[in-house]
Design a protein around this motif. Structure first.
Motif, PDB file in Angstrom:
ATOM      1  N   SER A 150      66.894  73.589  86.261  1.00 25.43           N
ATOM      2  CA  SER A 150      66.412  72.988  85.021  1.00 25.43           C
ATOM      3  C   SER A 150      65.205  72.095  85.260  1.00 25.43           C
ATOM      4  O   SER A 150      64.318  71.997  84.409  1.00 25.43           O
ATOM      5  N   LYS A 151      65.164  71.429  86.391  1.00 25.17           N
ATOM      6  CA  LYS A 151      64.016  70.586  86.695  1.00 25.17           C
ATOM      7  C   LYS A 151      62.756  71.418  86.900  1.00 25.17           C
ATOM      8  O   LYS A 151      61.653  70.984  86.561  1.00 25.17           O
ATOM      9  N   SER A 152      62.911  72.608  87.462  1.00 26.02           N
ATOM     10  CA  SER A 152      61.729  73.445  87.731  1.00 26.02           C
ATOM     11  C   SER A 152      61.280  74.231  86.506  1.00 26.02           C
ATOM     12  O   SER A 152      60.148  74.723  86.455  1.00 26.02           O
ATOM     13  N   GLY A 153      62.173  74.413  85.535  1.00 24.27           N
ATOM     14  CA  GLY A 153      61.800  75.192  84.334  1.00 24.27           C
ATOM     15  C   GLY A 153      60.993  74.369  83.366  1.00 24.27           C
ATOM     16  O   GLY A 153      60.926  73.155  83.457  1.00 24.27           O
ATOM     17  N   SER A 154      60.405  75.038  82.410  1.00 24.38           N
ATOM     18  CA  SER A 154      59.615  74.376  81.369  1.00 24.38           C
ATOM     19  C   SER A 154      60.486  74.081  80.170  1.00 24.38           C
ATOM     20  O   SER A 154      61.631  74.524  80.070  1.00 24.38           O
ATOM     21  N   ASP A 155      59.925  73.307  79.208  1.00 24.93           N
ATOM     22  CA  ASP A 155      60.661  72.968  77.994  1.00 24.93           C
ATOM     23  C   ASP A 155      60.943  74.210  77.154  1.00 24.93           C
ATOM     24  O   ASP A 155      62.010  74.317  76.536  1.00 24.93           O
TER      25      ASP A 155
ATOM     26  N   ALA B 137      61.458  77.237  78.207  1.00 27.60           N
ATOM     27  CA  ALA B 137      62.576  77.964  78.818  1.00 27.60           C
ATOM     28  C   ALA B 137      63.889  77.264  78.508  1.00 27.60           C
ATOM     29  O   ALA B 137      64.916  77.918  78.255  1.00 27.60           O
ATOM     30  N   ARG B 138      63.884  75.924  78.494  1.00 25.36           N
ATOM     31  CA  ARG B 138      65.100  75.197  78.163  1.00 25.36           C
ATOM     32  C   ARG B 138      65.537  75.478  76.732  1.00 25.36           C
ATOM     33  O   ARG B 138      66.722  75.690  76.460  1.00 25.36           O
ATOM     34  N   ILE B 139      64.580  75.459  75.806  1.00 27.53           N
ATOM     35  CA  ILE B 139      64.898  75.710  74.400  1.00 27.53           C
ATOM     36  C   ILE B 139      65.463  77.110  74.232  1.00 27.53           C
ATOM     37  O   ILE B 139      66.456  77.339  73.521  1.00 27.53           O
ATOM     38  N   ALA B 140      64.861  78.083  74.915  1.00 26.65           N
ATOM     39  CA  ALA B 140      65.354  79.458  74.825  1.00 26.65           C
ATOM     40  C   ALA B 140      66.763  79.574  75.387  1.00 26.65           C
ATOM     41  O   ALA B 140      67.638  80.249  74.813  1.00 26.65           O
ATOM     42  N   GLU B 141      67.000  78.909  76.501  1.00 21.57           N
ATOM     43  CA  GLU B 141      68.328  78.956  77.100  1.00 21.57           C
ATOM     44  C   GLU B 141      69.369  78.270  76.213  1.00 21.57           C
ATOM     45  O   GLU B 141      70.496  78.765  76.063  1.00 21.57           O
ATOM     46  N   VAL B 142      68.981  77.154  75.580  1.00 15.61           N
ATOM     47  CA  VAL B 142      69.891  76.461  74.686  1.00 15.61           C
ATOM     48  C   VAL B 142      70.207  77.319  73.476  1.00 15.61           C
ATOM     49  O   VAL B 142      71.374  77.429  73.046  1.00 15.61           O
ATOM     50  N   LYS B 143      69.192  77.974  72.908  1.00 21.35           N
ATOM     51  CA  LYS B 143      69.426  78.836  71.742  1.00 21.35           C
ATOM     52  C   LYS B 143      70.349  79.986  72.097  1.00 21.35           C
ATOM     53  O   LYS B 143      71.263  80.342  71.334  1.00 21.35           O
ATOM     54  N   GLY B 144      70.114  80.590  73.283  1.00 21.87           N
ATOM     55  CA  GLY B 144      70.982  81.694  73.695  1.00 21.87           C
ATOM     56  C   GLY B 144      72.417  81.248  73.895  1.00 21.87           C
ATOM     57  O   GLY B 144      73.366  81.952  73.507  1.00 21.87           O
ATOM     58  N   TRP B 145      72.592  80.073  74.484  1.00 21.76           N
ATOM     59  CA  TRP B 145      73.954  79.577  74.710  1.00 21.76           C
ATOM     60  C   TRP B 145      74.654  79.254  73.401  1.00 21.76           C
ATOM     61  O   TRP B 145      75.827  79.584  73.205  1.00 21.76           O
ATOM     62  N   LEU B 146      73.926  78.612  72.460  1.00 19.12           N
ATOM     63  CA  LEU B 146      74.517  78.313  71.162  1.00 19.12           C
ATOM     64  C   LEU B 146      74.894  79.581  70.414  1.00 19.12           C
ATOM     65  O   LEU B 146      75.968  79.660  69.790  1.00 19.12           O
ATOM     66  N   ALA B 147      74.005  80.576  70.479  1.00 15.16           N
ATOM     67  CA  ALA B 147      74.300  81.836  69.786  1.00 15.16           C
ATOM     68  C   ALA B 147      75.555  82.506  70.351  1.00 15.16           C
ATOM     69  O   ALA B 147      76.420  82.986  69.602  1.00 15.16           O
TER      70      ALA B 147
ATOM     71  N   PHE C 118      68.939  72.917  62.861  1.00 13.00           N
ATOM     72  CA  PHE C 118      68.686  71.534  63.235  1.00 13.00           C
ATOM     73  C   PHE C 118      67.352  71.474  63.963  1.00 13.00           C
ATOM     74  O   PHE C 118      66.772  72.506  64.344  1.00 13.00           O
ATOM     75  N   GLU C 119      66.874  70.269  64.149  1.00  9.97           N
ATOM     76  CA  GLU C 119      65.568  70.072  64.781  1.00  9.97           C
ATOM     77  C   GLU C 119      65.714  70.070  66.302  1.00  9.97           C
ATOM     78  O   GLU C 119      66.540  69.355  66.862  1.00  9.97           O
ATOM     79  N   TYR C 120      64.894  70.874  66.960  1.00  8.38           N
ATOM     80  CA  TYR C 120      64.892  70.948  68.423  1.00  8.38           C
ATOM     81  C   TYR C 120      63.873  69.936  68.961  1.00  8.38           C
ATOM     82  O   TYR C 120      62.720  70.271  69.188  1.00  8.38           O
TER      83      TYR C 120
ATOM     84  N   VAL D 116      67.433  68.716  72.787  1.00 12.04           N
ATOM     85  CA  VAL D 116      67.338  69.813  73.746  1.00 12.04           C
ATOM     86  C   VAL D 116      67.876  69.388  75.101  1.00 12.04           C
ATOM     87  O   VAL D 116      68.607  70.137  75.772  1.00 12.04           O
ATOM     88  N   ALA D 117      67.533  68.180  75.538  1.00 15.93           N
ATOM     89  CA  ALA D 117      68.031  67.700  76.827  1.00 15.93           C
ATOM     90  C   ALA D 117      69.555  67.580  76.813  1.00 15.93           C
ATOM     91  O   ALA D 117      70.239  67.990  77.767  1.00 15.93           O
ATOM     92  N   TYR D 118      70.107  67.024  75.718  1.00 13.96           N
ATOM     93  CA  TYR D 118      71.560  66.880  75.640  1.00 13.96           C
ATOM     94  C   TYR D 118      72.239  68.252  75.613  1.00 13.96           C
ATOM     95  O   TYR D 118      73.209  68.492  76.357  1.00 13.96           O
ATOM     96  N   LEU D 119      71.745  69.178  74.771  1.00 12.36           N
ATOM     97  CA  LEU D 119      72.362  70.507  74.675  1.00 12.36           C
ATOM     98  C   LEU D 119      72.168  71.307  75.959  1.00 12.36           C
ATOM     99  O   LEU D 119      73.044  72.089  76.346  1.00 12.36           O
TER     100      LEU D 119
END
Length: 301
Positions: A18-23, A25-35, A48-50, A55-58
């Motif tokens: 997660s530290k090496s990825g970009s924001d 990529a994080r948003i995409a990963e969070v959306k995929g996990w939520l879905a 909701f607003e990203y 995003v960091a919490y999710l």
């Protein structure tokens, strides 16, 4: 490796990624996990607003959830593998027992019940086999636990007796304090009356003190006017009174003689001589009185 260690390793690995990825990529990963999570329960992902905080919490929540899911899958796979091995071993043992004529159907009911009881005892003692040594070790462990429990129970009983003794003493002291408090409350009214009496007497004594101080000042002023000095003590006054008595004894014959002269017929020459003689006697008496007073004051100094 335990479940906690697996989760920790997966979380550390995910944190590094997660530290090496970009924001993005994080948003995409969070959306995929939520879905995936909402699809599992048949619901849609709410809008909701990203922002950076959400995003960091999710993302952290998704990382932990995925790590725990992977760890649970690994543990479940291990349990399934062990269960398959135990089933295979049970089938082999059943075949061996049936070939030896010791199958469950060929055994008497009491033997089956005994075997079942033995298995239950083994499960209760948490041993893996029914060897006599395993039972003895388990029984020894239970005996040690029993001894430890008895010791703990004896200590607890001892502590409870001590606490009970303390409690009884505390109750006794509480009763004594309550009686003392009740007695003090009963003594409040008489003490207040006595205090009021003392207060009144104190006011009277203060008034008397002022009065006596004023009288003392007046007496001191009066003594100052008459010429009193601290050197004139009671002893000096007594001595002077004694000298006065002596002088009265000495002057009494002179006064009597003077009265006898007064009774004589008037003669100018004799009267002048008598007057001169009385003056000399009177001057001598005054001088003697003055000498006595001076000697008395000198003796006191």
């Amino acid at each position: 490796m335990s479940e906690i260690e697996i989760v920790s390793s997966l979380v550390d690995a995910s944190s590094i990624e997660s530290k090496s990825g970009s924001d993005a990529a994080r948003i995409a990963e969070v959306k995929g996990w939520l879905a995936s999570q909402f699809e599992a329960v048949g619901k849609e992902v709410p809008e909701f607003e990203y922002n950076s905080r959400s995003v960091a919490y999710l993302y952290n929540l998704a990382t932990i959830s995925q790590a725990k899911t992977q760890a649970a899958n690994i543990v479940a796979s291990d349990f399934r593998q062990k269960a398959a091995e135990y089933r295979c071993q049970a089938a082999r043992m059943r075949e061996i027992l049936e070939a030896s004529g010791l199958g469950q159907e060929s055994l008497a009911s009491n033997i089956v019940a005994s075997a079942q009881a033995l298995a239950n005892v083994a499960n209760l003692l948490n041993i893996r086999d029914t060897e006599l040594s395993s039972f003895l070790i388990a029984m020894g462990a239970i005996s040690l636990r029993k001894t430890s429990v008895e010791e703990n129970r004896a200590n607890v009983e001892k502590d409870s007796k001590i606490l009970l003794d303390y409690t009884r003493k505390a109750i006794s002291r509480l009763s004594y304090l309550k009686r003392t408090l009740a007695q003090l409350e009963d003594d409040v009214a008489p003490c207040e009356a006595q205090m009021e009496n003392w207060k009144t007497n104190l006011a009277v004594m203060a008034s008397k003190e002022r009065q006596y101080m004023q009288q003392y000042a007046n007496y001191k002023t009066a003594l100052g006017r008459v010429g009193y000095t601290p050197e004139i003590s009671h002893g000096v006054l007594v001595e002077m009174a004694e000298h006065r008595k002596e002088l009265e004894k000495k002057t009494k014959p002179i006064l009597e003689t003077l009265r006898s002269y007064q009774d004589l017929p008037p003669d100018k020459a004799l009267a002048a001589l008598a007057i001169e003689d009385k003056k000399r006697q009177f001057a001598a008496a005054e001088k003697y009185l003055e000498d006595v007073l001076q000697s008395a004051l000198a003796s006191t100094d």
